[in-house]
Structure formats: C-alpha cells, structure tokens
Design an enzyme around this catalytic site. Structure first.
Site, PDB file in Angstrom:
ATOM      1  N   ARG A 101       0.815  -1.239   0.000  1.00  0.00           N
ATOM      2  CA  ARG A 101       0.000   0.000   0.000  1.00  0.00           C
ATOM      3  C   ARG A 101       0.842   1.280   0.000  1.00  0.00           C
ATOM      4  O   ARG A 101       0.354   2.341   0.363  1.00  0.00           O
ATOM      5  CB  ARG A 101      -0.972   0.021   1.184  1.00  0.00           C
ATOM      6  CG  ARG A 101      -1.960  -1.131   1.158  1.00  0.00           C
ATOM      7  CD  ARG A 101      -3.218  -0.776   1.896  1.00  0.00           C
ATOM      8  NE  ARG A 101      -4.190  -1.829   1.770  1.00  0.00           N
ATOM      9  CZ  ARG A 101      -4.336  -2.821   2.642  1.00  0.00           C
ATOM     10  NH1 ARG A 101      -3.568  -2.868   3.717  1.00  0.00           N
ATOM     11  NH2 ARG A 101      -5.236  -3.739   2.456  1.00  0.00           N
ATOM     12  N   LYS A 103       3.752  11.573 -10.867  1.00  0.00           N
ATOM     13  CA  LYS A 103       2.814  10.878 -11.757  1.00  0.00           C
ATOM     14  C   LYS A 103       3.443   9.537 -12.091  1.00  0.00           C
ATOM     15  O   LYS A 103       4.563   9.481 -12.608  1.00  0.00           O
ATOM     16  CB  LYS A 103       2.601  11.667 -13.049  1.00  0.00           C
ATOM     17  CG  LYS A 103       1.563  12.741 -12.939  1.00  0.00           C
ATOM     18  CD  LYS A 103       1.272  13.305 -14.309  1.00  0.00           C
ATOM     19  CE  LYS A 103       0.218  14.380 -14.243  1.00  0.00           C
ATOM     20  NZ  LYS A 103       0.040  15.054 -15.552  1.00  0.00           N
ATOM     21  N   GLU A 152      10.862  18.837 -23.879  1.00  0.00           N
ATOM     22  CA  GLU A 152      10.236  19.099 -22.570  1.00  0.00           C
ATOM     23  C   GLU A 152      10.814  20.371 -21.945  1.00  0.00           C
ATOM     24  O   GLU A 152      10.112  21.108 -21.253  1.00  0.00           O
ATOM     25  CB  GLU A 152      10.426  17.906 -21.615  1.00  0.00           C
ATOM     26  CG  GLU A 152       9.553  16.700 -21.925  1.00  0.00           C
ATOM     27  CD  GLU A 152       8.074  16.874 -21.537  1.00  0.00           C
ATOM     28  OE1 GLU A 152       7.638  17.989 -21.206  1.00  0.00           O
ATOM     29  OE2 GLU A 152       7.331  15.862 -21.589  1.00  0.00           O
ATOM     30  N   LYS A 209       8.539  23.349 -12.296  1.00  0.00           N
ATOM     31  CA  LYS A 209       7.743  22.135 -12.089  1.00  0.00           C
ATOM     32  C   LYS A 209       7.458  21.934 -10.605  1.00  0.00           C
ATOM     33  O   LYS A 209       6.344  21.565 -10.209  1.00  0.00           O
ATOM     34  CB  LYS A 209       8.477  20.923 -12.676  1.00  0.00           C
ATOM     35  CG  LYS A 209       7.753  19.627 -12.382  1.00  0.00           C
ATOM     36  CD  LYS A 209       7.400  18.830 -13.581  1.00  0.00           C
ATOM     37  CE  LYS A 209       6.415  17.733 -13.205  1.00  0.00           C
ATOM     38  NZ  LYS A 209       6.313  16.659 -14.143  1.00  0.00           N
ATOM     39  N   GLU A 217      -3.369  17.659 -10.181  1.00  0.00           N
ATOM     40  CA  GLU A 217      -3.762  18.224 -11.480  1.00  0.00           C
ATOM     41  C   GLU A 217      -5.240  18.567 -11.574  1.00  0.00           C
ATOM     42  O   GLU A 217      -5.942  18.170 -12.510  1.00  0.00           O
ATOM     43  CB  GLU A 217      -3.376  17.255 -12.613  1.00  0.00           C
ATOM     44  CG  GLU A 217      -3.371  17.947 -13.973  1.00  0.00           C
ATOM     45  CD  GLU A 217      -2.804  17.080 -15.093  1.00  0.00           C
ATOM     46  OE1 GLU A 217      -1.576  16.894 -15.121  1.00  0.00           O
ATOM     47  OE2 GLU A 217      -3.593  16.606 -15.912  1.00  0.00           O
ATOM     48  N   ARG A 223      -1.669  22.564 -12.628  1.00  0.00           N
ATOM     49  CA  ARG A 223      -0.724  21.554 -13.162  1.00  0.00           C
ATOM     50  C   ARG A 223      -0.985  21.237 -14.637  1.00  0.00           C
ATOM     51  O   ARG A 223      -0.091  20.775 -15.342  1.00  0.00           O
ATOM     52  CB  ARG A 223      -0.783  20.281 -12.303  1.00  0.00           C
ATOM     53  CG  ARG A 223       0.247  19.253 -12.725  1.00  0.00           C
ATOM     54  CD  ARG A 223       0.464  18.149 -11.726  1.00  0.00           C
ATOM     55  NE  ARG A 223       1.460  17.231 -12.213  1.00  0.00           N
ATOM     56  CZ  ARG A 223       2.048  16.302 -11.487  1.00  0.00           C
ATOM     57  NH1 ARG A 223       1.738  16.187 -10.215  1.00  0.00           N
ATOM     58  NH2 ARG A 223       2.945  15.503 -12.002  1.00  0.00           N
ATOM     59  N   ASN A 279       0.962  20.313 -19.537  1.00  0.00           N
ATOM     60  CA  ASN A 279       0.543  19.459 -20.650  1.00  0.00           C
ATOM     61  C   ASN A 279       0.549  20.162 -22.003  1.00  0.00           C
ATOM     62  O   ASN A 279      -0.045  19.664 -22.964  1.00  0.00           O
ATOM     63  CB  ASN A 279      -0.850  18.893 -20.378  1.00  0.00           C
ATOM     64  CG  ASN A 279      -0.796  17.837 -19.299  1.00  0.00           C
ATOM     65  OD1 ASN A 279      -0.038  16.888 -19.400  1.00  0.00           O
ATOM     66  ND2 ASN A 279      -1.584  18.013 -18.252  1.00  0.00           N
ATOM     67  N   HIS A 298       0.953  18.132 -25.224  1.00  0.00           N
ATOM     68  CA  HIS A 298       0.764  16.731 -24.863  1.00  0.00           C
ATOM     69  C   HIS A 298      -0.529  16.102 -25.392  1.00  0.00           C
ATOM     70  O   HIS A 298      -0.621  14.883 -25.428  1.00  0.00           O
ATOM     71  CB  HIS A 298       0.835  16.553 -23.341  1.00  0.00           C
ATOM     72  CG  HIS A 298       2.258  16.518 -22.825  1.00  0.00           C
ATOM     73  ND1 HIS A 298       3.111  17.598 -22.943  1.00  0.00           N
ATOM     74  CD2 HIS A 298       2.972  15.546 -22.187  1.00  0.00           C
ATOM     75  CE1 HIS A 298       4.281  17.287 -22.398  1.00  0.00           C
ATOM     76  NE2 HIS A 298       4.228  16.051 -21.940  1.00  0.00           N
ATOM     77  N   HIS A 305       0.794  12.986 -27.051  1.00  0.00           N
ATOM     78  CA  HIS A 305       0.490  11.641 -26.546  1.00  0.00           C
ATOM     79  C   HIS A 305      -0.225  10.809 -27.608  1.00  0.00           C
ATOM     80  O   HIS A 305       0.023   9.607 -27.737  1.00  0.00           O
ATOM     81  CB  HIS A 305      -0.402  11.723 -25.296  1.00  0.00           C
ATOM     82  CG  HIS A 305       0.376  11.851 -24.022  1.00  0.00           C
ATOM     83  ND1 HIS A 305      -0.218  12.133 -22.818  1.00  0.00           N
ATOM     84  CD2 HIS A 305       1.692  11.718 -23.745  1.00  0.00           C
ATOM     85  CE1 HIS A 305       0.705  12.184 -21.869  1.00  0.00           C
ATOM     86  NE2 HIS A 305       1.868  11.937 -22.413  1.00  0.00           N
ATOM     87  N   HIS A 339       9.346  10.155 -26.099  1.00  0.00           N
ATOM     88  CA  HIS A 339       8.255  11.010 -25.641  1.00  0.00           C
ATOM     89  C   HIS A 339       8.501  12.491 -25.981  1.00  0.00           C
ATOM     90  O   HIS A 339       7.624  13.181 -26.501  1.00  0.00           O
ATOM     91  CB  HIS A 339       8.080  10.821 -24.122  1.00  0.00           C
ATOM     92  CG  HIS A 339       7.133  11.784 -23.506  1.00  0.00           C
ATOM     93  ND1 HIS A 339       5.776  11.747 -23.742  1.00  0.00           N
ATOM     94  CD2 HIS A 339       7.338  12.844 -22.667  1.00  0.00           C
ATOM     95  CE1 HIS A 339       5.183  12.733 -23.077  1.00  0.00           C
ATOM     96  NE2 HIS A 339       6.118  13.405 -22.418  1.00  0.00           N
TER      97      HIS A 339
END
Ligand code: GLY
Length: 333
Positions: A95, A117, A159, A200, A210, A214, A218, A221, A225, A237
């Site tokens: 957990r 993330k 990025e 960041k 997010e 946040r 993106n 993206h 993506h 990426h």
C-alpha cells in the site's frame, strides 16, 4: 514536498541515494553504461514497451523477493519509463513505500522525474493506469547527459522548451541559451535545467493532483500523446512533445501572440518535423485524453510567455484544425 538535489558533475548524490535504499530499479541501457551504480539492481528492458502491467508486477515481485518492508525505499535510476514504473510499484507495494527519483535522461530531469505521476500504458492508451505518488527525493546529476544519445537529448529539449514557455523569466533564458542548447553545450545547460525543475516544483506543490494549474505542464501533450500511441512509441516522448507543441500551436495560431508563435515554431523545427499521421487516429486518441471534459478535447495552449490558455473543442473542430495545421506546417517549410 520532494527534496531536490542537483549536481553538475559526478555522482556523489546519486551514490548517497542508492546507499540509503533497499533496491534500485534501472533499465538495460543505464545498466550497460553505469555498471558500478547498478550493482545488484533490478533491471527492466529499456523502452516504452516496459510500461506494461507485466513489467510492473515483475518489479513488485522483485520487491517481495528481496524482502522489502513498508519502511524501505526504492530508487528509480533511469528515464521516464523507469520512473513511472518504479513509482507505480512503490505506490502499490504494501500500500505504498518511499521512492527516490534519479533521472538519467533530460526528459526525466526537467519533467517526469518530479511530480509523482506514475503509470503504465493499457489498451493502446499512454498512462491509462497510474497513481500520484511523489518521490521523497529527486537527485539530478547532469553528468548523465554526457552519454545521452542525440535523439534522447533532442526529446529532452522538447520538454525543456515546453517548461520554459511557462514563465517570462524562463522564456527569456531559453531564448538566450537556445543556440547553446542546440549545440549541446553542457556549460549552458545548468541554468535552464534548474529553471525547469523550479517551475515544475512550484506547479506540482500547488496542485499535486492536477485539478487546476498543473494542467499547464501538458502543453503539446494532447496531440503529442496521441502521436506517440498511434506511432507505437517509435520515437521518444519528448520528440512527440515537440511535434505536438508545433501542431497544437499551428492549430490555434489565431489565439497566439504572433512573435511568440513564430518563436515556438522556429524552436520546434530545429529539432523536429511536423507529424505525418492522419487526423482520424489522432482525433480518436485525443478524445480519450485525461484532460477532456464533457466529451470536448482539451489543448493547453501557450499564448504568450508565461500565459497558457485551456482550449476546448469538439471532435469536428479538432479534426478540421489538425488537418489545416499539418498542411500549413508542411507548406511553410
Ligand atoms: N508531465 C506533466 C506533469 O507531470 O504533470
């Protein structure tokens, strides 16, 4: 939230992080290049294909077989894939246990290594299954950049450019250092990387899950993506982020400051070409993007230095704008 160390040379901080961990997860590329740092590490295959439930559970099995307890810490030594998988394994094992992010790629240093993330891909959708689980520490050694293949470096620049668009100061710094960045001049990299990490860190501290600010991370993206998934992750990426950024800006050119638009397109073109992917699969995947609301596709659009607009369009408008933008980008060359 996350304790950050940045070292320009050497691996002292990296070694210290490894010394206080119970297990290191790395990939086959990093293990081949940095054998002494990876002694006894759990090694996954390099590449996006490893972002699978099978690899995730193999890492969790590795934690179990090594007898890791809830108070143990695991190190992710690698790029975005290693960080995403290790962070997810750390968030699920017993957990949740602690993890330390040690990014070895420029993409991971300026973006994915920080912010917690974690994810694997599923049903052809990037990052469909994941959690938010912040690393306790991120240790960045710029030394790793020396061995990055050119394409991996280029992706990192994608990025880095994206993040530097997000504040006026970082944008100014980017413009000043851009030629040095293209020439891979290591002496000019520290400040832009430091600026990206600071941006960041501020953003994810304000909005870890997010729900608001946040989302600005993106930029590029939504299309990026989609291109990445449609093209089977053939490029890295960051390269898809470059293509995504230039395409999204061209799609919504009417909303962007003219000089800013030309600067973004010019910078992206130094590293990448416009996408060749047809509209249908891109729209299909963009319509499944996690940022979408009420069936509308969301694009985070940089409209001026330090100013990002959340734009929503339906599928028909998205498709029309994508087709026009790709054709224009192709003709403008
Ligand atoms: N890569 C975007 C984020 O961490 O939110």
């Amino acid at each position: 939230m996350t304790n950050i160390v940045l070292e320009e040379n050497g691996f002292d901080g990296v070694r210290a992080a490894i010394a206080r961990s119970a297990m290191v997860v790395t990939d086959s590329n990093v293990a081949a290049l940095y054998g002494t740092l990876c002694d006894g590490a759990f090694v996954i295959d390099a590449g996006e294909k490893s972002k699978s439930p099978e690899t995730l559970f193999s890492v969790i099995d590795g934690m179990y077989e090594r007898g890791l307890c809830r108070n143990d810490t695991v190190v992710a030594l690698g790029g975005g894939v290693t960080g995403d998988i290790t962070g997810l394994a750390a968030s699920l094992y017993m957990r949740g246990i602690r993890w330390i992010s040690v990014p070895t790629t420029l993409v991971a240093m300026v973006d994915s290594g920080l912010g917690g993330k974690t994810a694997v891909d599923r049903r052809g959708v990037k990052n469909l299954v994941g959690t938010f689980h912040a690393p306790t520490d991120m240790v960045v050694s710029l030394e790793f950049i020396k061995t990055l293949p050119d394409r991996e470096y280029i992706g990192g620049c994608g990025e880095l450019i994206k993040t530097c668009l997000l504040t006026r100061n970082s944008y100014r710094l980017l413009r000043e250092r851009f030629d040095a960045l293209c020439a891979r001049d290591a002496s000019c990299l520290t400040e832009p990387v430091r600026a990206c990490i600071a941006i960041k860190n501020t953003v994810v501290t304000d909005d870890f899950r997010e729900s608001s600010v946040r989302k600005i991370l993106n930029v590029g993206h939504t299309v990026g993506h989609a291109l990445e998934s449609v093209n089977g992750y053939k490029a890295g990426h960051g390269e898809y982020v470059l293509m995504g950024m230039m395409t999204e800006c061209a799609m919504f050119k009417d909303m962007i400051d003219d000089d800013f638009y030309s600067a973004i397109i010019g910078m992206c073109r130094r590293f990448a070409s416009p996408p060749k992917t047809s509209v249908k699969p891109v729209c299909e995947l963009a319509s499944k993007d996690k940022k979408n609301v009420d069936g509308q596709i969301t694009v985070m659009l940089p409209v001026a230095a330090g100013d990002v607009l959340e734009v929503r369009v339906d599928r028909a408008e998205f498709s029309a704008r994508y087709e026009r933008a790709v054709a224009e980008l192709k003709n403008e060359r």
